[in-house]
Structure formats: C-alpha cells, structure tokens
Design an enzyme around this catalytic site. Structure first.
Site, PDB file in Angstrom:
ATOM      1  N   SER A 184     162.604  10.802  65.805  1.00  0.00           N
ATOM      2  CA  SER A 184     161.676  11.649  65.263  1.00  0.00           C
ATOM      3  C   SER A 184     161.340  11.750  63.493  1.00  0.00           C
ATOM      4  O   SER A 184     160.315  12.229  63.820  1.00  0.00           O
ATOM      5  CB  SER A 184     162.373  12.930  65.245  1.00  0.00           C
ATOM      6  OG  SER A 184     163.835  12.323  63.915  1.00  0.00           O
ATOM      7  N   HIS A 212     160.780  14.286  71.549  1.00  0.00           N
ATOM      8  CA  HIS A 212     159.611  13.932  71.047  1.00  0.00           C
ATOM      9  C   HIS A 212     158.794  13.129  71.773  1.00  0.00           C
ATOM     10  O   HIS A 212     157.604  12.874  72.134  1.00  0.00           O
ATOM     11  CB  HIS A 212     159.569  13.142  70.074  1.00  0.00           C
ATOM     12  CG  HIS A 212     160.315  14.660  68.725  1.00  0.00           C
ATOM     13  ND1 HIS A 212     160.016  15.010  67.655  1.00  0.00           N
ATOM     14  CD2 HIS A 212     161.320  13.536  68.004  1.00  0.00           C
ATOM     15  CE1 HIS A 212     160.641  15.755  66.635  1.00  0.00           C
ATOM     16  NE2 HIS A 212     161.283  14.887  67.093  1.00  0.00           N
ATOM     17  N   LYS A 243     159.445  22.374  70.449  1.00  0.00           N
ATOM     18  CA  LYS A 243     158.018  21.068  70.329  1.00  0.00           C
ATOM     19  C   LYS A 243     157.109  20.935  71.203  1.00  0.00           C
ATOM     20  O   LYS A 243     156.261  22.198  71.479  1.00  0.00           O
ATOM     21  CB  LYS A 243     158.734  19.800  70.264  1.00  0.00           C
ATOM     22  CG  LYS A 243     160.284  20.032  69.097  1.00  0.00           C
ATOM     23  CD  LYS A 243     161.332  18.903  69.365  1.00  0.00           C
ATOM     24  CE  LYS A 243     161.774  19.197  67.821  1.00  0.00           C
ATOM     25  NZ  LYS A 243     163.148  18.806  67.638  1.00  0.00           N
TER      26      LYS A 243
HETATM   27  C1  LIG Z   1     164.883  18.659  67.709  1.00  0.00           C
HETATM   28  C2  LIG Z   1     165.525  17.895  67.769  1.00  0.00           C
HETATM   29  C3  LIG Z   1     166.579  18.412  68.473  1.00  0.00           C
HETATM   30  C4  LIG Z   1     167.253  19.574  68.558  1.00  0.00           C
HETATM   31  O1  LIG Z   1     166.359  20.806  69.466  1.00  0.00           O
HETATM   32  P1  LIG Z   1     165.822  22.001  68.553  1.00  0.00           P
HETATM   33  O2  LIG Z   1     166.110  23.017  69.540  1.00  0.00           O
HETATM   34  O3  LIG Z   1     165.413  22.082  67.612  1.00  0.00           O
HETATM   35  O4  LIG Z   1     167.763  22.839  67.609  1.00  0.00           O
HETATM   36  C5  LIG Z   1     167.276  17.592  68.925  1.00  0.00           C
HETATM   37  N1  LIG Z   1     166.877  15.548  69.469  1.00  0.00           N
HETATM   38  C6  LIG Z   1     165.741  15.835  68.568  1.00  0.00           C
HETATM   39  C7  LIG Z   1     165.286  14.062  68.718  1.00  0.00           C
HETATM   40  C8  LIG Z   1     164.915  16.806  68.032  1.00  0.00           C
HETATM   41  O5  LIG Z   1     163.983  15.824  67.161  1.00  0.00           O
END
Ligand SMILES: *Cc1c(COP(=O)(O)O)cnc(C)c1O
Length: 385
Positions: A184, A212, A243
C-alpha cells in the site's frame, strides 16, 4: 489540568517533536480528481479511489434504491436478525468476479483481517508475514496468538528459511503465510508465483490481501492472483470495497467451506452489526460496473494514466501508487505542504505507517484524472525538486 489530560498532552507533544503529529482535514466535496478543502479546489492525488467510482452515479443509484427498500440500518449482526438481500447479492457478485466459489463481506478490511486470521490459526500455530504487511494483517496476526516470523519485504529466500524453521521447530503446527499483492505504501508487487510455490512445497496456507490490486490489476481488475492464474491455489483471498470499488467494507473469498467456517468462527463477523445494506448495494454496483464496457474503459484508462505519470515524472510503479521517498519526516511534511500551497493534495506518509526515516509523498493516480491534471502534477514535482 488533571492527570489524564497531562498524560495526553505530553504524549502529543512528543509526537509533535518527532514530526509525526497528524490531524484531520475537512473535505467539502465528494471524492474525485478535484476536491474542495477550506473553500479551495485541490487536485486530489491522495485517494485510493483508483477508478473514480466513489462518486459514480451507478453506485449512488444502487445505494439510493437499496436505501428506499432496506432503510439505513441493519439492526444487528447478520446472524441475529437476518441478512439483508444486498449483502448476499454482493457476495455472489464478488465470487463471480473473483472466480471463487464463495465470498463473505465484512464491514471493513481491518475487520476482515481481525476476524479471519485468528479464526484459522491459534497459539499453537505459526504465521509468516512480509515486513510491509498492512497494520490490519499485523494486528490480526497478533490477536491470533500464533508465533510470528517476519521476512524482509519480498525476500523469498528468507520466507523459505522461515518455512523450513516452522516445519522443523513446530512440526504439528498450521503455518499461514501472509502477503499483499500490491503493497500500500510502496506500490510494488509481491512475487506471488514464488510465494505460492513455496507455501505449497512446505504445506503452508496462504492469505493474500488485494486491497490495492483489485480494480487495478488483471484483465477486468480482478487483482494480481487472477492475472497470474494463481487464484485457486490461494487459500484465503482478501480485498477491500472502499478503494477501487468506491464503497466501503471488504471481502474474503475462497471455497464455500471457508465462507461457511468464517460465518461460524469469525468474531468480527459474528459480533458486529452488519454494514448498512445500501453500502453493500453500492459495492455490488461497482463489481457489476467492472464487468461492463465502461468498467473496462476505467481499468484501461487508469493504466494509461499510470503510464503517463511515470513517463512525465520519471517515477516508476507497476501500480497506481507512486511513492516518492524523502526520508526525513519533517522534510516530507514540508514537501506535502509545498504541494498543497500549489493546489495538490498529496499526503506525507510517516512512521508508523512506514518505517522511521523513510517518510514519503504518496502519489496515487486515478482513472478520474485528466491527462492535463497528471501533467500538471508531474511538472510541479519536478519544479519542487
Ligand atoms: C486499506 C487496507 C486495509 C483495510 O481496509 P479498510 O476497509 O480500509 O479497513 C487492509 N489491507 C490493506 C493492504 C489496506 O491497504
């Protein structure tokens, strides 16, 4: 000031002195290539809304329709007062999209990790994870009570020696390997084929977080595992809905047994109120959009924008995340402030999100950006250099 407030103030002063103070910035608009902050329009290169779906009319329409039928609240956990149709429909759509037998959705990715990892391994077991794994995976691993071994980022030889160690020192243990497909804060890819080969050789299980990767990699944005044809060799695939999929929540997909087991054993699923049905409806609309020509255009548009930014900025990334590593925390904050001054929202990422002394600007390119907007940022970054 009472003792508690004194404690809080001292802690905050320490954080401040280290250049690590964080605060919230209020947005006065929806997510998009352009956002409004304090009455000012900013070009937004900070969001994980990779495909520009967070404010897409098809998702909003699906959410509105579900809102009319199902209201704003879920009432309880899905096991207590019935699971609303949109959650089931979302999971069917996700399973189809990911080419998996089944999927289970969670309120957030954080909850998915915390609910899934301790359900499959416990204190007699071993977890081996990449150094750069997201906090939610680390916290889920800690919560499980398993023995943890961390390998340097993408270091396959070290993963191998940890697997050997686990088999030697913990002969009866379940061994779970955890990695992300796209990291990330670095935007680079895991050597997933090598990881799959190794975990199979040592009889370990694998959990891959595609937070991602979904929407970004693969023919229709199904992620790295699908792109490499490895999906059916990964025991637990996780991804987020907040995302690229423009909604909120997360999923775990894999076998029908895995889904059934998590419904019975995942504490964050069992002991938490289901997300509002309209959120699931929006996520499902996003998945369905990715299966249309428009979705395809967004995925290919994102790739074109990634290529353009790489060419014009001189930065490189196989994904939409471009880390510009500065090192010093204060310098990174100053660089972000200079960009903000010029009208760009690019966050400075600091410890503990990344390791100390590796503070960086994290530029995220989206399908929603125009070629002009991308050129403008690339030019500005070079002028700041
Ligand atoms: C954003 C993210 C999460 C957490 O997800 P949320 O829905 O924002 O709680 C988990 N793993 C990775 C790699 C992330 O980037």
């Amino acid at each position: 000031m009472n003792e508690f407030d004194t404690f809080l103030l001292r802690q905050l002063e320490e954080i401040d002195q280290a250049g690590l103070r964080r605060s919230l910035r209020v947005l006065e608009s929806a997510q998009g290539a352009e956002v409004r902050v304090a009455g000012r329009a900013l070009l937004n290169f900070s969001s994980n809304d990779y495909l520009g779906l967070a404010n897409h009319p098809a998702l909003a329409r699906a959410a509105r329709e579900a809102l009319e039928t199902f209201g704003t609240g879920s009432g309880a956990s899905r096991l207590i007062c019935g699971t609303a149709r949109p959650h089931e429909d979302l999971e069917k759509a996700l399973a189809r999209f990911k080419n998996a037998a089944a999927a289970l959705s969670f309120s957030t990715g954080y909850a998915a990790a915390l609910g899934t990892i301790p359900a499959v391994v416990g204190s007699d077991d071993v977890i081996i994870l990449d150094k750069l794994c997201h906090a939610s995976l680390v916290d889920g691993a800690r919560l499980s009570g398993a023995v943890l071994r961390v390998f340097p980022h993408n270091h396959i030889e070290k993963l191998k020696s940890h697997l050997e160690w686990a088999r030697r020192e913990h002969p009866g243990a379940r061994v779970l390997v955890m990695a992300e497909s796209v990291y990330s804060m670095d935007g680079d890819l895991a050597p997933l084929a090598d990881i799959v080969g190794l975990k199979e050789h040592y009889g370990a299980w694998l959990m891959v977080d595609e937070a991602h990767g979904v929407g970004v990699l693969g023919a229709r944005g199904q992620g790295l595992a699908d792109l490499l044809g490895l999906a059916d060799r990964i025991e637990i695939q996780m991804g987020t809905l907040g995302k690229a999929l423009g909604s909120a929540g997360a999923y775990v997909c894999g076998s029908a047994l895995l889904r059934d087991y998590l419904i019975n054993r995942s504490r964050s699923f069992i002991y938490s109120t289901a997300p509002p049905p309209y959120v699931a409806a929006a996520a499902r609309a996003a998945v369905e959009l990715l299966e249309t020509a428009e979705g395809q255009e967004r995925v290919t548009g994102l790739r074109a924008n990634i290529r353009q930014f790489a060419e014009e900025s001189g930065c490189e990334s196989p994904t939409a995340i471009f880390p510009i590593v500065i090192g010093d925390e204060r310098e990174a904050v100053n660089a972000a402030a200079a960009l903000l001054e010029q009208g760009y929202l690019v966050p400075a990422i600091r410890y503990p999100t990344v390791s100390r002394g590796s503070a960086r600007l994290r530029v995220v390119v989206s399908a929603a950006h125009s070629p002009e907007q991308i050129s403008a940022l690339a030019r500005t970054l070079q002028e700041l250099d």
